[in-house]
Write an enzyme that holds these catalytic residues in place. Structure first.
Site, mmCIF file in Angstrom:
data_model
loop_
_atom_site.group_PDB
_atom_site.id
_atom_site.type_symbol
_atom_site.label_atom_id
_atom_site.label_comp_id
_atom_site.label_asym_id
_atom_site.label_seq_id
_atom_site.Cartn_x
_atom_site.Cartn_y
_atom_site.Cartn_z
ATOM 1 N N LYS A 107 -0.313 -80.344 -89.913
ATOM 2 C CA LYS A 107 -1.256 -79.359 -89.378
ATOM 3 C C LYS A 107 -2.469 -79.189 -90.281
ATOM 4 O O LYS A 107 -3.485 -78.635 -89.856
ATOM 5 C CB LYS A 107 -0.569 -78.018 -89.145
ATOM 6 C CG LYS A 107 -0.189 -77.228 -90.374
ATOM 7 C CD LYS A 107 0.495 -75.928 -89.988
ATOM 8 C CE LYS A 107 0.916 -75.113 -91.203
ATOM 9 N NZ LYS A 107 -0.231 -74.598 -91.970
ATOM 10 N N ASP A 108 -2.379 -79.687 -91.529
ATOM 11 C CA ASP A 108 -3.498 -79.585 -92.469
ATOM 12 C C ASP A 108 -4.349 -80.849 -92.509
ATOM 13 O O ASP A 108 -5.277 -80.941 -93.324
ATOM 14 C CB ASP A 108 -2.978 -79.295 -93.876
ATOM 15 C CG ASP A 108 -2.313 -77.933 -93.995
ATOM 16 O OD1 ASP A 108 -2.683 -77.024 -93.215
ATOM 17 O OD2 ASP A 108 -1.426 -77.766 -94.849
ATOM 18 N N ARG A 129 -6.531 -69.428 -85.755
ATOM 19 C CA ARG A 129 -5.609 -69.333 -84.620
ATOM 20 C C ARG A 129 -4.748 -68.090 -84.728
ATOM 21 O O ARG A 129 -4.646 -67.292 -83.781
ATOM 22 C CB ARG A 129 -4.717 -70.572 -84.564
ATOM 23 C CG ARG A 129 -3.681 -70.470 -83.448
ATOM 24 C CD ARG A 129 -2.403 -71.192 -83.665
ATOM 25 N NE ARG A 129 -1.828 -71.244 -84.948
ATOM 26 C CZ ARG A 129 -0.680 -70.650 -85.291
ATOM 27 N NH1 ARG A 129 -0.044 -69.883 -84.434
ATOM 28 N NH2 ARG A 129 -0.175 -70.799 -86.494
ATOM 29 N N ARG A 130 -4.104 -67.899 -85.888
ATOM 30 C CA ARG A 130 -3.251 -66.720 -86.060
ATOM 31 C C ARG A 130 -4.057 -65.436 -85.935
ATOM 32 O O ARG A 130 -3.615 -64.467 -85.303
ATOM 33 C CB ARG A 130 -2.549 -66.782 -87.417
ATOM 34 C CG ARG A 130 -1.436 -67.823 -87.487
ATOM 35 C CD ARG A 130 -0.908 -67.957 -88.899
ATOM 36 N NE ARG A 130 0.235 -68.879 -88.958
ATOM 37 C CZ ARG A 130 0.574 -69.576 -90.040
ATOM 38 N NH1 ARG A 130 -0.152 -69.468 -91.151
ATOM 39 N NH2 ARG A 130 1.613 -70.389 -90.007
ATOM 40 N N ARG A 143 -5.342 -66.683 -98.749
ATOM 41 C CA ARG A 143 -5.259 -68.105 -99.057
ATOM 42 C C ARG A 143 -4.227 -68.298 -100.158
ATOM 43 O O ARG A 143 -3.872 -67.380 -100.869
ATOM 44 C CB ARG A 143 -6.622 -68.629 -99.535
ATOM 45 C CG ARG A 143 -7.684 -68.805 -98.464
ATOM 46 C CD ARG A 143 -7.502 -70.057 -97.624
ATOM 47 N NE ARG A 143 -7.204 -71.221 -98.442
ATOM 48 C CZ ARG A 143 -8.107 -71.914 -99.135
ATOM 49 N NH1 ARG A 143 -9.377 -71.550 -99.111
ATOM 50 N NH2 ARG A 143 -7.750 -72.964 -99.839
ATOM 51 N N ARG A 165 0.798 -65.898 -101.295
ATOM 52 C CA ARG A 165 0.577 -65.000 -100.163
ATOM 53 C C ARG A 165 1.625 -63.889 -100.110
ATOM 54 O O ARG A 165 1.314 -62.743 -99.778
ATOM 55 C CB ARG A 165 0.543 -65.803 -98.863
ATOM 56 C CG ARG A 165 -0.783 -66.545 -98.691
ATOM 57 C CD ARG A 165 -0.870 -67.304 -97.388
ATOM 58 N NE ARG A 165 -0.278 -68.628 -97.504
ATOM 59 C CZ ARG A 165 -0.150 -69.461 -96.496
ATOM 60 N NH1 ARG A 165 -0.535 -69.094 -95.272
ATOM 61 N NH2 ARG A 165 0.378 -70.652 -96.677
ATOM 62 N N CYS A 215 -11.703 -76.758 -88.023
ATOM 63 C CA CYS A 215 -10.871 -75.748 -88.676
ATOM 64 C C CYS A 215 -11.309 -74.325 -88.361
ATOM 65 O O CYS A 215 -10.606 -73.372 -88.675
ATOM 66 C CB CYS A 215 -10.850 -75.971 -90.185
ATOM 67 S SG CYS A 215 -12.482 -75.871 -90.940
#
Length: 304
Positions: free
Chosen positions: A84-85, A130-131, A148, A154, A240
Site C-alpha cells: 500500500k506504500d 483515505r482514513r 506520522r 503513533r 497519495c
C-alpha cells in the site's frame, strides 16, 4: 546466483519483520541456509521526514526511492515493501516479482470501541487521506490531526493525549504480535486502502535468476487481487493525496469482486461501487463508473 543475496528493507520494526518473513519463505522454498540471505536496512526519506504529510514532501516515492537506487546500484538484489506504500507507477527497470499471502485487510481503531463510540468532537490522528475522509464522512463532528511515524510512534502520540483515537492496519499490528490492540472496523464500514495487508518483493527486471527464485514464493491470489486494485488506482490517476479505497477478492470461476470508493477530502461526497472483473485490465471500467457518478468537486480531485 551468488550468495549471500542482499534483501533491502526499511528499518522500522514492521519492515524488518516483513523482511524476515520473506527470508523465511525463500529458505523454506529453496532449502537455503540462514546465511544465504542478508537483510540490509536502508533508511528512507519517509522515515526521516515525520512532521509533514507525504503529499507535501514527495508522496509514496519517499518510501521507495532509496531502495530503488540500491537495486539499480547493485547494493541489494531485491527489496521488500508494504504494497500500500508503493506508488502506482514504478520504474520500468523494476518489477514486482512476488507477493506473500495477504493478511487481514481491515483497519483497527485504537482509542474507542467503534467510530460511533467516539466522543463528540473527537480528534483522530492519521496521515492517510483515505482514513481521514472516511472518518469525517462517518463522524462529521470529528477533526483530524497529522500522525506520522511507525506503529510505536503513533501509539505513543495517542498515549500522550495528542488525539482521542487513531487508526492502524490490522495486518501490521498482527505481524508485530499485537493482534489485540484496538478494535477491527468492518469492511462494510471502512473499505481499506488498495493493497492493504500485502507484502511485495521487487527486483530488477533484468535479474532473471532473482525473479525465478522469487516466483517460488509468490501467492497468486494475493498478486492477482493487488494488481487489480493497483490498476484501479492507475485508471483513476490517483496519488497519495487521493482518498481512495479498494478491495478485490476472489469470486467464482476465476473472477474477482472489486469494491471501491472515492471521496472528497472532507468526506462530504462519495462515489462507490463494485464490479466482477477477470484481471487488472477490467478495473478501468469501475474507475470510469465511479468518476461518471461523482460530483464535479469530487472529479476535480482526480484531475477530471
Amino acid at each position: 546466483m551468488q550468495f549471500p543475496l542482499r534483501l533491502g528493507t526499511r528499518g522500522s520494526p514492521l519492515a524488518l519483520t516483513q523482511a524476515n518473513m520473506v527470508k523465511s519463505a525463500l529458505m523454506a522454498a529453496h532449502g537455503w541456509a540462514d546465511d544465504a540471505i542478508e537483510i540490509v536496512p536502508i533508511r528512507t526519506s519517509g522515515d526521516r521526514i515525520q512532521d509533514r504529510a507525504l503529499a507535501d514532501v514527495g508522496g509514496k516515492a519517499l518510501w521507495t526511492k532509496e531502495l530503488d537506487r540500491a537495486l539499480a546500484d547493485g547494493g541489494i538484489h531485491f527489496a521488500v515493501h508494504s504494497m500500500k506504500d508503493v506508488e502506482t507507477t514504478r520504474p520500468a527497470e523494476i518489477v514486482i516479482a512476488a507477493m506473500l499471502p495477504r493478511a487481514d485487510v481491515r483497519d483497527r481503531l485504537i482509542g474507542a470501541e467503534s467510530l460511533a463510540a467516539l466522543p463528540e468532537g473527537a480528534v483522530i490522528g492519521t496521515s492517510s487521506p483515505r482514513r481521514a475522509a472516511q472518518v469525517r464522512r462517518a463522524r462529521p463532528d470529528a477533526s483530524v490531526t497529522l500522525f506520522r511515524g511507525n506503529v510505536d510512534t503513533r501509539l505513543a502520540k495517542l498515549a500522550a493525549g495528542e488525539a482521542d483515537a487513531t487508526l492502524l492496519a490490522a495486518a501490521g499490528l498482527s505481524r508485530l504480535d499485537r493482534p489485540d490492540v484496538g478494535t477491527p472496523i468492518p469492511i462494510a464500514t471502512m473499505l481499506p486502502a488498495p493493497a492493504q495487508g500485502a507484502v511485495g518483493i521487487e527486483t530488477l527486471a533484468a535479474n532473471a535468476d532473482m525473479r525465478a527464485a522469487l516466483a517460488a514464493i509468490d501467492h497468486a491470489p494475493t498478486s492477482a487481487c493487488v494488481r487489480i486494485e493497483r490498476a484501479l488506482l492507475a485508471a483513476l490517476a490517483a496519488d497519495c493525496r487521493s482518498p481512495v479505497a479498494a478491495l478485490a477478492e476472489p469470486a467464482a470461476d476465476g473472477a474477482y469482486r472489486l469494491r471501491a470508493e472515492i471521496l472528497t477530502e472532507d468526506g462530504g461526497e462519495r462515489s462507490g461501487g463494485e464490479a466482477i472483473v477477470h484481471g487488472p485490465d477490467e478495473a478501468a471500467a469501475l474507475a470510469a463508473n465511479l468518476l461518471a457518478r461523482a460530483s464535479p468537486r469530487l472529479r476535480r480531485l482526480f484531475g477530471r
